[in-house]
Each structure stands twice: as C-alpha cells, then as structure tokens.
Enzyme design. Structure first.
Site, PDB file in Angstrom:
ATOM      1  N   HIS A 296      21.075 -83.410  68.107  1.00  0.00           N
ATOM      2  CA  HIS A 296      20.822 -83.312  66.673  1.00  0.00           C
ATOM      3  C   HIS A 296      21.824 -84.172  65.907  1.00  0.00           C
ATOM      4  CE1 HIS A 296      18.455 -79.745  67.779  1.00  0.00           C
ATOM      5  NE2 HIS A 296      17.841 -79.913  66.614  1.00  0.00           N
TER       6      HIS A 296
ATOM      7  N   LYS B 177      24.481 -80.843  61.652  1.00  0.00           N
ATOM      8  CA  LYS B 177      24.026 -79.544  62.160  1.00  0.00           C
ATOM      9  C   LYS B 177      25.226 -78.763  62.669  1.00  0.00           C
ATOM     10  CE  LYS B 177      20.557 -77.282  65.012  1.00  0.00           C
ATOM     11  NZ  LYS B 177      20.134 -76.467  63.840  1.00  0.00           N
TER      12      LYS B 177
END
Length: 244
Positions: free
Chosen positions: A135, A139
């Site tokens: 990600h 995040k």
C-alpha cells in the site's frame, strides 16, 4: 439521498465526487471526531453516513451515528479489537451498521476466490502459503484490513492453518511456522493496494493476485452500499450486499 462523509482524506474526497456524480446530496462533511461534532448529522437530515476516518476515531464516530439514528457504512481499518463492542451497541440501539475491510466488488470476488483456493490447497500438504500486500506510505495500519480478511478466509478454509503473522521488511523467514499465514507488508508510493496469495512447494508455485489501479473501486463500492442500505436494518456485511 442525503449523505454524510466522516473522514475527508483522499478516500473521503473520492467518495464525495462519486456520490455527487450519482445525484446524491452531501449534507455533512465531518473531519473532526466525537459525538459533539456528529450531532449535526440528524439536524441536517443525513440518511446514511460513510465513515472512512482514523482507527482511533472510528468506534466513537460509529456510536455517534447510531445515537443520531443515522445509518453508517464504515470502511476504516485498524480498530477491529472494538468490533464486538460496536456490534453490541448497534444491536442495543436498534441501529444500522455496515462494515467491510474493502468495498471494491473486485476485491470481494477475490475474497471468495481466496477461500475456495484455500480449501482446495488444504488437500496438498507439500504447499506452504504466504501473503504479500503493498500500500501507499500514508496507510497507517499493517497488515491492511483486506490482508486480515484474506488471512481469516484461509484460516477458516485450511484446517492446517491456525493463524496469521505480520512481517515487515523484504522477506518472510524460511523457518516461519507452517501453521500460520505469514503476511509481508510493504508501504510503497503511490500503490493504492496490491494483495497476492502464494502457495509454494519445492516443485512449483501457484499464486492469485488482486491489484487496484486507483481508489475509485473502493469508493464506488461504499456509495453503492450506502444506496442499498438506505432501506435495510441491522448489522450487515458485504456477504449480505454481494451474496456469492
């Protein structure tokens, strides 16, 4: 439909655009947390709140929505230790609460494929399983909520797998226990989200992979659920919305 958006980061802004394009009215955008801020939801006539905030704020935000009799669709991850508490609260208050770790239709099809494959691979003991997820660097939680859902799907369908374990860095140790799903989490910009399940033996390797190209799929799914939940009641999940 009158919508509230709780959490106005990149996901919240994408949800806003999609909701407006689909003809909905945004009556509240809430960037702060807490019941005092969220009291305005019912005053402005919000029918459904879409909540993509922060892990430390999610439970309080969801409770505030339920208190205001506003149906809530939540996609915040990293707070699942309070999930049982929230479900109990929603039930006591006769509220409507929908949670998913990922609202993408494609990811939910991937969840189903992952469970089917885990059941199939459980018959072949030569294969060990691991997961890799990537990600963007903003995040905050690791592993991702999607990765946890995938790991739980493997545990449920593979009798030899008992749990999952997070690894951060470049490699999963070769001597990791065989009864866990090792999850290798990486944070690399600008990746919206990639998840790969890998079954490996001494002879070969089999993998399934989902790659998101943008946040649009996640945001569109959340808006579609908000449209669907308007006339529903209770505690609901993607298995109710997208039966497979």
């Amino acid at each position: 439909m009158k919508l509230a958006i709780i959490g106005y980061g990149k996901m919240g802004k994408t949800i806003e655009k999609i909701a407006l394009d689909r003809g909905h009215e945004i009556v509240n955008i809430v960037e702060e947390r807490g019941a005092n801020v969220l009291k305005q939801l019912s005053q402005n006539g919000a029918e459904v709140a879409i909540e993509f905030s922060q892990p430390e704020a999610a439970a309080e935000n969801i409770k505030a929505c339920i208190d205001q009799k506003v149906k809530v669709v939540s996609g915040t991850t990293g707070w699942l230790d309070k999930m049982d508490e929230i479900k109990k609260y929603a039930k006591q208050k006769e509220g409507t609460f929908f949670y998913a770790s990922n609202y993408s239709v494609g990811v939910n099809l991937f969840f189903h494929l992952n469970e089917w494959m885990a059941n199939l691979m459980s018959r072949y003991s030569d294969y060990n399983v691991k997961m890799e997820e990537i990600h963007h660097t903003e995040k905050k939680d690791a592993p991702s909520g999607t990765a946890i859902t995938l790991a739980e799907g493997i545990v449920k369908n593979h009798p030899d797998i008992q749990n999952w374990k997070l690894f951060e860095g470049d490699n999963v140790p070769e001597n990791s226990p065989e009864n866990i799903v090792p999850i290798l989490s990486k944070r690399i910009d600008p990746t919206p989200g990639t998840h790969e399940i890998i079954y490996k033996s001494d002879i070969d390797e089999i993998s399934i992979k989902h790659t998101a190209h943008s946040r649009t799929g996640f945001a569109l799914g959340a808006v579609l659920v908000a449209e669907w939940i308007k006339d529903k009641q209770g505690i609901l999940t993607m298995k109710d919305f997208l039966p497979l």
